[in-house]
Design a protein around this motif. Structure first.
Motif, short mmCIF file in Angstrom:
data_model
loop_
_atom_site.label_atom_id
_atom_site.label_comp_id
_atom_site.label_asym_id
_atom_site.label_seq_id
_atom_site.Cartn_x
_atom_site.Cartn_y
_atom_site.Cartn_z
N SER A 269 4.66 -0.66 -4.86
CA SER A 269 4.87 0.63 -5.49
C SER A 269 6.32 0.85 -5.95
O SER A 269 6.56 1.36 -7.02
CB SER A 269 4.38 1.70 -4.52
OG SER A 269 5.19 2.79 -4.48
N ASP A 270 7.29 0.42 -5.12
CA ASP A 270 8.67 0.68 -5.49
C ASP A 270 9.54 -0.57 -5.27
O ASP A 270 10.15 -0.74 -4.22
CB ASP A 270 9.20 1.85 -4.63
CG ASP A 270 10.63 2.22 -4.99
OD1 ASP A 270 11.21 1.60 -5.91
OD2 ASP A 270 11.18 3.12 -4.33
N PRO A 271 9.58 -1.44 -6.27
CA PRO A 271 10.30 -2.72 -6.10
C PRO A 271 11.80 -2.52 -5.80
O PRO A 271 12.44 -3.43 -5.27
CB PRO A 271 10.12 -3.42 -7.45
CG PRO A 271 8.96 -2.74 -8.09
CD PRO A 271 8.96 -1.33 -7.59
N SER A 272 12.33 -1.33 -6.09
CA SER A 272 13.76 -1.14 -5.88
C SER A 272 14.15 -1.16 -4.41
O SER A 272 15.32 -1.28 -4.07
CB SER A 272 14.21 0.18 -6.53
OG SER A 272 13.71 1.25 -5.77
N ILE A 273 13.18 -1.03 -3.50
CA ILE A 273 13.54 -1.02 -2.07
C ILE A 273 13.80 -2.43 -1.53
O ILE A 273 14.35 -2.60 -0.45
CB ILE A 273 12.44 -0.37 -1.20
CG1 ILE A 273 11.17 -1.22 -1.18
CG2 ILE A 273 12.14 1.05 -1.65
CD1 ILE A 273 10.24 -0.87 -0.05
N LEU A 274 13.42 -3.45 -2.32
CA LEU A 274 13.49 -4.82 -1.80
C LEU A 274 14.91 -5.26 -1.46
O LEU A 274 15.15 -5.88 -0.42
CB LEU A 274 12.87 -5.80 -2.80
CG LEU A 274 11.35 -5.80 -2.86
CD1 LEU A 274 10.86 -6.79 -3.89
CD2 LEU A 274 10.75 -6.10 -1.49
#
Ligand code: ATP
Ligand code: MG
Length: 662
Positions: free
Chosen positions: A646-651
């Motif tokens: 859902s939110d790739p920016s958290i990786l």
């Protein structure tokens, strides 16, 4: 599967509330005692032809009656239900109620902005479905072709699905939060020639560039000839290129509101739908018309105890199986009123769901553990300030619901007066397979309890495949015989269907989840088989360790995975998010580790505990443990298919936190 005892997490048993079993001003529940459930269940297993003939004729209207109830076997992967029977799904969901009671409300539409709710009666729905079906006809679409639907949560999304069903077209709904690349992949895989969409979506007051995303996706889908665009926001800068693009409102204005439903075979496909992608690349699961519709309708009726006048609300997006079965097909096949919720649970504040219940006097409410945990994180006031007295049954689906979240849901949302139904099922099962029944089943928080009618469960030894008899056993969950709403194949890849579900343990449907049956015969889902952690030869369930962590008052959510360990093979690595306002300290981390130790035992002690702001989740809100597993194994460069994240920016933050901790 584990050495520890999950009952230590949840010893409590909650019998059905007396107001459900013996209501004062209402009909009795469809099933009002365990002996009644057991008798019906026994009939469904011992005399399946009798049972399913009765259910299928009582529940559905057939154009041509079926002669045999079922054919084929799990061993051969050639299951068919009611094979000679013919019917039309849209007729069953719309026409027959429009004829019987035209002014009954089919959909309550709760728009993104509060205070803008509208309704659609069955008569109005029939006109909308017929008119749109005529539009699809005018595109030259014919029975058996596939149409892609990429739409916000508005009644027109359901109208699009039903218009397809009315013509015998196959729909594939793609969740409108997916990126253009994911949409393109699904449109191509499904070979759709037509896409139905909207100009924009609205979620939590923010516009979503729905049509622009479709345009990007279609750059790599030259086969798509027509894009039908519903005007949701009216933003004039939305890209539009005739003749490929056609405005919905213009197209329907040219059509009459009558279109005869096309009779289909019970085994003709109704839709294909991609799984959530928690464990890897999504699979395009195919559901057929008769068996699927019967499964959706019957489970809804019994599991949520639906009666005339009820207002049922399922918050799932129609892009997921839960939205298919319990926003659209199940409720409409029963002639019920179903709520379509366009917004998010925290807009404008964390009371949104509960105001919805209050305003529409919702009688049954169905949501996911991810939402329950998120709302619990915001505190009780948002719930208790609303009047929830109309509720009778509250349900959960999608992940194991941790006992503490269950208890919160039961007490704070349900006021300890409702039945909590923890429903276990999958995209592939089509409808609930393990679930309590409100008037009958004594609940145990965290257990999905007992099988639904016709579902014969087995727990298998994961290595030998031998069936584990009796109670107090753990292993992999399997189903021993076909049931009407099970998926029949994977689109264009029957071999993958056989290899994924039927060949791993010949003669059984393999669900991919670990489970145990406790001393009382209750089923507990222990997490994905792929996610099982093996510490020094002890198999640990992810669900159990996570539930122990959530039991601590500071914890909002948790995910545990196995990290490679030289001594024990694998060690437990726990990721934790905290409730609002809780400070992240080392002392707290120590306390959390201790919590698991005392609740489960030393073997379950997390070796590493990492506090994070967000866990990686699918777009449907499920924790993706495989990503965490890869990161802790130092394989962050091999994360696999991330299209459903859902939110790739958290990786990035996640990877650096893990690097610092390990
Ligand atoms: P993929 O198959 O692509 O990895 P997915 O399994 O998440 O994705 P779904 O079909 O949406 O796709 O989810 C079904 C799974 O969700 C089940 O196999 C189970 O792991 C989990 N699940 C659903 N409901 C429950 C429940 N009540 N209790 C425990 N687990 C549940
Ligand atoms: Mg799955």
């Amino acid at each position: 599967m584990t050495t520890s005892d999950e009952h230590s997490l949840s010893a409590a048993v909650y019998p059905p509330h007396p107001r459900l079993v013996n209501p004062e001003n209402r009909a009795k529940p469809w099933v009002s005692s365990m002996p009644e459930y057991e008798a019906l269940y026994k009939e469904s297993i011992d005399e399946p032809d009798k049972f399913w003939t009765r259910m299928a004729t009582e529940t559905l209207t057939w154009d041509r009656p079926f002669r045999s109830v079922s054919q084929g076997s799990l061993k051969d992967g050639n299951m068919a239900w009611f094979p000679e029977g013919r019917l039309n799904v849209a007729y069953n969901c719309v026409d027959r109620w429009a004829l019987e009671d035209p002014e009954r409300v089919a959909f309550v539409y709760e728009a993104d902005e509060p205070g803008q709710a509208t309704t659609v009666t069955y008569k109005e729905l029939l006109e909308k479905v017929c008119t749109l079906a005529n539009v699809l006809n005018s595109f030259g679409l014919r029975k058996g072709e596939t149409v892609a639907i990429y739409m916000p949560m508005i009644p027109e999304a359901a109208v699009a699905m039903l218009a397809c069903a009315s013509l015998g077209l196959v729909h594939t709904v793609v969740f409108a939060g997916f990126s253009s690349a994911s949409l393109a992949e699904r449109v191509a895989d499904a070979r759709a020639r037509v896409v139905i969409t909207a100009d924009e979506g609205l979620r939590g007051g923010r516009p979503i560039r729905t049509k622009a995303i479709v345009d990007e996706a279609l750059q790599s889908c030259p086969e798509v000839e027509k894009v039908l665009v519903f005007r949701r926001t009216g933003n004039e800068s939305v890209p539009f290129s005739a003749p490929r693009d056609v405005w919905w409102h213009e197209a329907v204005a040219a059509q009459r509101p009558y279109c005869p439903p096309v009779e289909v075979n019970a085994e003709d496909p109704l839709f294909l739908l991609y799984t959530s992608g928690s464990t890897g690349k999504p699979k395009g699961v195919v559901h057929t018309s008769g068996g699927y519709l019967l499964g959706a309708a019957l489970t809804l009726k019994y599991v949520f105890d639906i009666h005339a006048g009820d207002v049922f609300c399922c918050t799932a997006d129609i892009g997921w199986i839960t939205g298919h079965s319990y926003v659209v097909y199940g409720p409409l096949a029963l002639g019920t009123t179903s709520v379509i919720f366009e917004s998010v649970p925290t807009y404008p504040d964390a009371s949104r769901y509960w105001r919805l219940v209050e305003e529409h006097r919702i009688t049954q409410f169905y949501t996911a553990p991810t939402a329950i945990r998120a709302l619990r994180r915001h505190g009780d006031d948002f719930v208790t300030r609303c009047d929830l007295s109309s509720l009778r049954v509250i349900g959960s689906v999608g992940e194991p619901i941790n006992p503490d979240a269950w208890t919160w849901y039961n007490e704070i949302v349900g006021g300890s007066r409702c039945a909590v139904v923890d429903t276990y099922w999958q995209t592939e099962t089509g409808s609930h397979v393990i679930t309590p029944l409100p008037g009958a089943t004594p609940a145990k928080p965290g257990s999905a309890t007992f099988p639904f009618f016709g579902v014969e469960l087995a727990i298998l030894d994961p290595t030998t495949g031998a069936e584990l008899e009796g109670n107090d056993v753990s292993g992999v969950l399997a189903i021993k015989r076909p049931w009407p709403s099970m998926a029949r194949t994977i689109a264009g890849d029957h071999k993958r269907f056989l290899d994924t579900y039927l060949n791993p343990y010949p003669g059984y449907y393999f669900a991919g989840d670990g489970a145990s049956r406790d001393a009382d015969g209750y089923y507990w889902i222990r997490g994905r088989v792929d996610d099982v952690i093996n510490v020094a030869g002890h198999r640990m369930s992810t669900a159990e360790v996570e539930s122990a962590l959530i039991g601590h008052s500071a914890v909002a959510e948790s995910a545990v995975v196995g990290a490679p360990d030289e001594v024990t093979g694998q060690a437990i690595c726990a990721f934790v998010t905290l409730k609002d306002g809780v400070e992240a300290t080392d002392a707290l981390k120590g306390e959390l580790v201790k919590e698991v130790r005392t609740r489960i035992g030393p073997i379950a002690t997390p070796k590493t505990l990492i506090l994070v702001d967000e866990l990686p989740k699918t777009r449907s809100g499920k924790i993706i443990r495989r990503i965490l597993r890869k990161v802790v194994a130092g394989e962050a460069d091999q994360l696999g298919d991330l299209s459903t994240l859902s939110d790739p920016s958290i990786l990035e933050v996640l990877i650096s936190k893990v690097a610092a901790a390990l």
